[in-house]
Design a protein around this motif. Sequence first.
Motif, PDB file in Angstrom:
ATOM      1  N   ILE A  64      -0.036  56.198 -46.701  1.00  9.09           N
ATOM      2  CA  ILE A  64       0.133  54.914 -46.167  1.00  9.09           C
ATOM      3  C   ILE A  64      -0.135  55.231 -44.590  1.00  9.09           C
ATOM      4  O   ILE A  64      -0.448  54.337 -43.916  1.00  9.09           O
ATOM      5  CB  ILE A  64       1.417  54.430 -46.576  1.00  9.09           C
ATOM      6  N   LEU A  65       0.603  56.308 -44.281  1.00  7.02           N
ATOM      7  CA  LEU A  65       0.499  56.321 -42.715  1.00  7.02           C
ATOM      8  C   LEU A  65      -0.885  56.473 -42.231  1.00  7.02           C
ATOM      9  O   LEU A  65      -1.739  56.397 -41.179  1.00  7.02           O
ATOM     10  CB  LEU A  65       1.206  57.660 -42.252  1.00  7.02           C
ATOM     11  N   ALA A  66      -1.829  57.612 -43.140  1.00  7.83           N
ATOM     12  CA  ALA A  66      -3.213  57.923 -42.859  1.00  7.83           C
ATOM     13  C   ALA A  66      -4.100  56.343 -42.680  1.00  7.83           C
ATOM     14  O   ALA A  66      -5.111  56.096 -41.993  1.00  7.83           O
ATOM     15  CB  ALA A  66      -3.777  58.527 -43.836  1.00  7.83           C
ATOM     16  N   GLU A  67      -3.714  55.263 -43.697  1.00  6.37           N
ATOM     17  CA  GLU A  67      -4.473  53.970 -43.755  1.00  6.37           C
ATOM     18  C   GLU A  67      -3.884  53.146 -42.406  1.00  6.37           C
ATOM     19  O   GLU A  67      -4.735  52.443 -42.217  1.00  6.37           O
ATOM     20  CB  GLU A  67      -4.063  53.451 -44.849  1.00  6.37           C
ATOM     21  N   THR A  68      -2.810  53.238 -41.802  1.00  3.33           N
ATOM     22  CA  THR A  68      -2.575  52.724 -40.602  1.00  3.33           C
ATOM     23  C   THR A  68      -3.349  52.968 -39.488  1.00  3.33           C
ATOM     24  O   THR A  68      -3.570  52.271 -38.570  1.00  3.33           O
ATOM     25  CB  THR A  68      -0.999  52.732 -40.156  1.00  3.33           C
ATOM     26  N   GLU A  69      -3.885  54.323 -39.526  1.00  5.08           N
ATOM     27  CA  GLU A  69      -4.809  54.861 -38.327  1.00  5.08           C
ATOM     28  C   GLU A  69      -4.239  54.667 -37.049  1.00  5.08           C
ATOM     29  O   GLU A  69      -4.919  54.494 -36.173  1.00  5.08           O
ATOM     30  CB  GLU A  69      -6.083  54.231 -38.373  1.00  5.08           C
TER      31      GLU A  69
ATOM     32  N   PHE B 242      -1.762  64.082 -34.992  1.00  7.25           N
ATOM     33  CA  PHE B 242      -1.117  65.236 -35.475  1.00  7.25           C
ATOM     34  C   PHE B 242      -1.575  65.313 -37.143  1.00  7.25           C
ATOM     35  O   PHE B 242      -1.263  66.293 -37.704  1.00  7.25           O
ATOM     36  CB  PHE B 242       0.441  64.793 -35.840  1.00  7.25           C
ATOM     37  N   PHE B 243      -2.457  64.251 -37.566  1.00  8.39           N
ATOM     38  CA  PHE B 243      -2.775  64.444 -39.153  1.00  8.39           C
ATOM     39  C   PHE B 243      -4.493  64.273 -38.897  1.00  8.39           C
ATOM     40  O   PHE B 243      -4.691  63.119 -39.474  1.00  8.39           O
ATOM     41  CB  PHE B 243      -2.176  63.542 -39.923  1.00  8.39           C
ATOM     42  N   GLN B 244      -5.265  64.980 -38.326  1.00 10.97           N
ATOM     43  CA  GLN B 244      -6.444  64.725 -38.067  1.00 10.97           C
ATOM     44  C   GLN B 244      -7.548  64.623 -39.266  1.00 10.97           C
ATOM     45  O   GLN B 244      -8.520  64.128 -39.167  1.00 10.97           O
ATOM     46  CB  GLN B 244      -7.036  65.709 -36.853  1.00 10.97           C
ATOM     47  N   ILE B 245      -6.970  65.183 -40.094  1.00  7.44           N
ATOM     48  CA  ILE B 245      -7.764  65.445 -41.214  1.00  7.44           C
ATOM     49  C   ILE B 245      -7.986  63.999 -41.995  1.00  7.44           C
ATOM     50  O   ILE B 245      -9.076  63.758 -42.649  1.00  7.44           O
ATOM     51  CB  ILE B 245      -7.567  66.335 -42.593  1.00  7.44           C
TER      52      ILE B 245
ATOM     53  N   THR C 191     -13.969  44.030 -43.978  1.00  7.17           N
ATOM     54  CA  THR C 191     -14.134  44.336 -45.133  1.00  7.17           C
ATOM     55  C   THR C 191     -13.263  45.755 -45.157  1.00  7.17           C
ATOM     56  O   THR C 191     -12.491  46.136 -46.192  1.00  7.17           O
ATOM     57  CB  THR C 191     -15.454  44.655 -45.561  1.00  7.17           C
ATOM     58  N   ILE C 192     -13.427  46.775 -44.263  1.00  6.63           N
ATOM     59  CA  ILE C 192     -12.816  47.916 -44.241  1.00  6.63           C
ATOM     60  C   ILE C 192     -11.167  47.885 -44.216  1.00  6.63           C
ATOM     61  O   ILE C 192     -10.504  48.605 -44.632  1.00  6.63           O
ATOM     62  CB  ILE C 192     -13.219  48.745 -43.036  1.00  6.63           C
ATOM     63  N   ARG C 193     -10.927  46.801 -43.214  1.00  9.77           N
ATOM     64  CA  ARG C 193      -9.430  46.349 -43.320  1.00  9.77           C
ATOM     65  C   ARG C 193      -8.774  46.028 -44.383  1.00  9.77           C
ATOM     66  O   ARG C 193      -7.727  46.445 -44.765  1.00  9.77           O
ATOM     67  CB  ARG C 193      -9.166  45.448 -42.151  1.00  9.77           C
ATOM     68  N   CYS C 194      -9.551  45.169 -45.044  1.00  8.10           N
ATOM     69  CA  CYS C 194      -9.122  44.504 -46.353  1.00  8.10           C
ATOM     70  C   CYS C 194      -8.955  45.834 -47.469  1.00  8.10           C
ATOM     71  O   CYS C 194      -7.844  45.801 -48.113  1.00  8.10           O
ATOM     72  CB  CYS C 194     -10.132  43.405 -46.877  1.00  8.10           C
TER      73      CYS C 194
ATOM     74  N   VAL D  30      -5.688  47.294 -49.383  1.00  9.19           N
ATOM     75  CA  VAL D  30      -5.537  47.389 -50.848  1.00  9.19           C
ATOM     76  C   VAL D  30      -5.284  48.763 -51.310  1.00  9.19           C
ATOM     77  O   VAL D  30      -4.196  49.014 -52.125  1.00  9.19           O
ATOM     78  CB  VAL D  30      -6.769  47.076 -51.473  1.00  9.19           C
ATOM     79  N   THR D  31      -5.540  49.668 -50.439  1.00  7.19           N
ATOM     80  CA  THR D  31      -5.338  51.121 -50.603  1.00  7.19           C
ATOM     81  C   THR D  31      -3.674  51.364 -50.226  1.00  7.19           C
ATOM     82  O   THR D  31      -2.938  51.896 -50.940  1.00  7.19           O
ATOM     83  CB  THR D  31      -6.083  52.303 -49.639  1.00  7.19           C
ATOM     84  N   CYS D  32      -3.186  50.662 -49.376  1.00  6.29           N
ATOM     85  CA  CYS D  32      -1.761  50.792 -48.832  1.00  6.29           C
ATOM     86  C   CYS D  32      -1.037  50.243 -50.114  1.00  6.29           C
ATOM     87  O   CYS D  32       0.090  50.642 -50.431  1.00  6.29           O
ATOM     88  CB  CYS D  32      -1.487  49.944 -47.628  1.00  6.29           C
ATOM     89  N   LEU D  33      -1.500  49.023 -50.695  1.00  4.85           N
ATOM     90  CA  LEU D  33      -0.619  48.575 -51.990  1.00  4.85           C
ATOM     91  C   LEU D  33      -0.661  49.494 -53.025  1.00  4.85           C
ATOM     92  O   LEU D  33       0.187  49.492 -53.532  1.00  4.85           O
ATOM     93  CB  LEU D  33      -1.326  47.179 -52.314  1.00  4.85           C
ATOM     94  N   ALA D  34      -1.654  50.061 -53.312  1.00  7.84           N
ATOM     95  CA  ALA D  34      -2.078  51.188 -54.511  1.00  7.84           C
ATOM     96  C   ALA D  34      -0.912  52.246 -54.042  1.00  7.84           C
ATOM     97  O   ALA D  34      -0.056  52.673 -54.996  1.00  7.84           O
ATOM     98  CB  ALA D  34      -3.441  51.621 -54.438  1.00  7.84           C
TER      99      ALA D  34
END
Length: 195
Positions: free
Chosen positions: A83-88, A95-98, A33-36, A40-44
């Motif tokens: 988008i990069l944050a969503e890829t994890e 480098f983007f720990q927040i 569910t979290i991955r889905c 969706v967030t990446c699409l937005a």
Amino acid sequence: MSRDGEEVEETVPIITPAGNTIIRRRPDPFLVTIRCFSFVTCLAAILCIVVNILSAVRSFKHGSDIFDGIFRCYAVVIACLVILAETEWSFIIRFFQISEYWAARGMLQIFVAVMTRAFPDYLGDRRELVLFQRIASYFLLACGAVYVVSGILCIGFLKRSRQKQEITREQAAKDLEELQRRREELEQVLLEERV
């Protein structure tokens, strides 16, 4: 296998007619569910990028508002960060720990949504672009709000905990399969020695 009253069935052993045991892994529904939702967030965010690029091109092309074009370019860059944050990816997280904190990730998404919605075209000469802006910005705004609420409820911590459990289970299943393979090899050697 229950822990703290929670029923967990991630791996199910299946015994075949030949007597071999096959380990079938089931994905964790929470993590799926979290991955889905992440998808969706990446699409937005991609929708926001497209809208901002179209608006920036229009602003620079007509020379009507250079500042709006520059503002849209910044919105594109920040949406790429979303988008990069969503890829994890571990490289990005390092480098983007927040972005590891869901409330902060949600606030960044809300910021991009507000930037996408800013400077609407009140003249009405491109109504479809304004409609596209509204759809993209409210879509990402909703995703950001869900992330902020989930961050407050510590869902991100729960997700990381479940991911660690999943990795541990996968490693245990691999170890079990390796032991089973070695046992079969040993049984084969013993059968050959008897003959």
